[in-house]
Design a protein around this motif. Structure first.
Motif, PDB file in Angstrom:
ATOM      1  N   UNK A   3      43.135  48.127  42.569  1.00 50.33           N
ATOM      2  CA  UNK A   3      44.285  48.294  43.467  1.00 50.33           C
ATOM      3  C   UNK A   3      43.876  48.110  44.921  1.00 50.33           C
ATOM      4  N   UNK A   4      42.763  48.700  45.302  1.00 48.64           N
ATOM      5  CA  UNK A   4      42.289  48.580  46.680  1.00 48.64           C
ATOM      6  C   UNK A   4      41.927  47.131  46.995  1.00 48.64           C
ATOM      7  N   UNK A   5      41.257  46.482  46.064  1.00 52.63           N
ATOM      8  CA  UNK A   5      40.827  45.101  46.301  1.00 52.63           C
ATOM      9  C   UNK A   5      42.007  44.138  46.358  1.00 52.63           C
ATOM     10  N   UNK A   6      42.992  44.345  45.500  1.00 45.23           N
ATOM     11  CA  UNK A   6      44.165  43.466  45.521  1.00 45.23           C
ATOM     12  C   UNK A   6      44.958  43.654  46.811  1.00 45.23           C
ATOM     13  N   UNK A   7      45.145  44.895  47.223  1.00 46.37           N
ATOM     14  CA  UNK A   7      45.890  45.136  48.460  1.00 46.37           C
ATOM     15  C   UNK A   7      45.154  44.530  49.658  1.00 46.37           C
ATOM     16  N   UNK A   8      43.832  44.565  49.623  1.00 44.52           N
ATOM     17  CA  UNK A   8      43.042  44.003  50.723  1.00 44.52           C
ATOM     18  C   UNK A   8      43.150  42.480  50.752  1.00 44.52           C
ATOM     19  N   UNK A   9      43.023  41.824  49.613  1.00 43.30           N
ATOM     20  CA  UNK A   9      43.092  40.358  49.614  1.00 43.30           C
ATOM     21  C   UNK A   9      44.503  39.893  49.948  1.00 43.30           C
ATOM     22  N   UNK A  10      45.507  40.641  49.532  1.00 45.22           N
ATOM     23  CA  UNK A  10      46.890  40.317  49.881  1.00 45.22           C
ATOM     24  C   UNK A  10      47.077  40.357  51.401  1.00 45.22           C
ATOM     25  N   UNK A  11      46.542  41.392  52.031  1.00 37.36           N
ATOM     26  CA  UNK A  11      46.616  41.496  53.496  1.00 37.36           C
ATOM     27  C   UNK A  11      45.882  40.343  54.168  1.00 37.36           C
ATOM     28  N   UNK A  12      44.729  39.986  53.616  1.00 33.61           N
ATOM     29  CA  UNK A  12      43.954  38.881  54.185  1.00 33.61           C
ATOM     30  C   UNK A  12      44.674  37.538  54.033  1.00 33.61           C
ATOM     31  N   UNK A  13      45.364  37.360  52.911  1.00 30.74           N
ATOM     32  CA  UNK A  13      46.129  36.122  52.704  1.00 30.74           C
ATOM     33  C   UNK A  13      47.257  36.026  53.722  1.00 30.74           C
ATOM     34  N   UNK A  14      47.977  37.121  53.927  1.00 27.64           N
ATOM     35  CA  UNK A  14      49.074  37.128  54.903  1.00 27.64           C
ATOM     36  C   UNK A  14      48.558  36.859  56.316  1.00 27.64           C
ATOM     37  N   UNK A  15      47.416  37.436  56.623  1.00 23.94           N
ATOM     38  CA  UNK A  15      46.840  37.262  57.968  1.00 23.94           C
ATOM     39  C   UNK A  15      46.320  35.841  58.174  1.00 23.94           C
ATOM     40  N   UNK A  16      45.682  35.281  57.150  1.00 22.63           N
ATOM     41  CA  UNK A  16      45.044  33.973  57.285  1.00 22.63           C
ATOM     42  C   UNK A  16      46.010  32.809  57.018  1.00 22.63           C
ATOM     43  N   UNK A  17      46.889  32.975  56.017  1.00 29.01           N
ATOM     44  CA  UNK A  17      47.711  31.845  55.561  1.00 29.01           C
ATOM     45  C   UNK A  17      49.211  32.051  55.771  1.00 29.01           C
ATOM     46  N   UNK A  18      49.627  33.286  56.026  1.00 30.11           N
ATOM     47  CA  UNK A  18      51.018  33.661  56.301  1.00 30.11           C
ATOM     48  C   UNK A  18      51.921  33.687  55.072  1.00 30.11           C
ATOM     49  N   UNK A  19      51.696  32.801  54.099  1.00 29.41           N
ATOM     50  CA  UNK A  19      52.511  32.800  52.885  1.00 29.41           C
ATOM     51  C   UNK A  19      51.651  32.448  51.686  1.00 29.41           C
ATOM     52  N   UNK A  20      52.145  32.795  50.491  1.00 30.89           N
ATOM     53  CA  UNK A  20      51.393  32.479  49.281  1.00 30.89           C
ATOM     54  C   UNK A  20      51.360  30.974  49.035  1.00 30.89           C
ATOM     55  N   UNK A  21      52.445  30.286  49.380  1.00 29.23           N
ATOM     56  CA  UNK A  21      52.502  28.831  49.213  1.00 29.23           C
ATOM     57  C   UNK A  21      51.441  28.143  50.071  1.00 29.23           C
ATOM     58  N   UNK A  22      51.306  28.605  51.312  1.00 31.36           N
ATOM     59  CA  UNK A  22      50.292  28.048  52.204  1.00 31.36           C
ATOM     60  C   UNK A  22      48.884  28.365  51.697  1.00 31.36           C
ATOM     61  N   UNK A  23      48.726  29.562  51.156  1.00 30.28           N
ATOM     62  CA  UNK A  23      47.447  29.960  50.558  1.00 30.28           C
ATOM     63  C   UNK A  23      47.056  28.995  49.444  1.00 30.28           C
ATOM     64  N   UNK A  24      47.993  28.718  48.526  1.00 30.60           N
ATOM     65  CA  UNK A  24      47.706  27.834  47.399  1.00 30.60           C
ATOM     66  C   UNK A  24      47.329  26.424  47.858  1.00 30.60           C
TER      67      UNK A  24
END
Length: 216
Positions: free
Chosen positions: A88-109
């Protein structure tokens, strides 16, 4: 068997994916695939499906929803997958990092690299490749313990994950023309890697069941 192309031909003859999705992974939702690749670490897929069902019921299948939900509620939702506190901690952290770095999941992919994923806590080589291959549709072949065990049965031993992956990918890339003839269309390399890995997993599941029956 001389290379991974021969292995692919052999597995294709077994019709292992007849009742499976086109890209083999049991979910066609990229975000669920992303979560599932992390949740499936050290547990059975059946347990992951229970966690994903919980997340659907609680409307927690987006970056923002997971970032904003309180930790205790998220832990409760993914409990069936085991290692709930750590995951749970790791998923919440990577989710925050994705939003910060890529802004959206589509951009992340579209833009994430393997190096970026490997920098995230709890993401190893197999998980990174699963996310890249199945969620992001990038050209990475996932290799796992099933793959290692299968190729070892044909006399091939590898010292590292990277060496095994390179062997699997090389035989495919060197024989694409033959593979197109085998499939009767120009299958994409990503889809080919997905289905090749899927064939390996399904084949080894069958072999394991047969082996377990023989021990009774």
């Amino acid at each position: 068997m001389s290379d991974s192309f021969d292995l692919l031909k052999y597995l294709k003859e077994q019709n292992l994916l007849v009742n499976h999705p086109e890209f083999w992974w049991p979910s066609q939702n990229s975000f669920e695939i992303f979560l599932g690749a992390i949740l499936t670490q050290n547990t059975k897929w059946e347990n992951v499906e229970k966690s994903l069902w919980n997340l659907r019921e609680k409307n927690l299948l987006s970056l923002v929803a997971i970032k904003e939900v309180d930790l205790d509620s998220f832990i409760l939702a993914i409990t069936p997958s085991g290692f709930k506190n750590q995951k749970s901690v790791r998923i919440k952290k990577i989710v925050s990092n994705i939003l910060e770095q890529f802004e959206s999941f589509e951009s992340f992919c579209e833009n994430v690299s393997k190096d970026w994923l490997l920098e995230q806590k709890g993401i190893g080589l197999e998980t990174a490749d699963a996310i890249l291959c199945y969620a992001c549709n990038q050209e990475f072949m996932v290799v796992d313990k099933y793959t290692q065990k299968l190729v070892a049965s044909f006399g091939y031993e590898f010292e590292s994950y990277e060496d095994l992956q390179a062997w699997c990918e090389y035989g495919i890339n060197e024989n694409l023309d033959k593979i197109f003839k085998l499939y009767k269309y120009e299958i994409s390399l990503n889809k080919l890697y997905c289905r090749f890995h899927g064939k390996i997993v399904e084949y080894m599941k069958i072999k394991n069941k047969q082996s377990n029956k023989g021990k009774k």
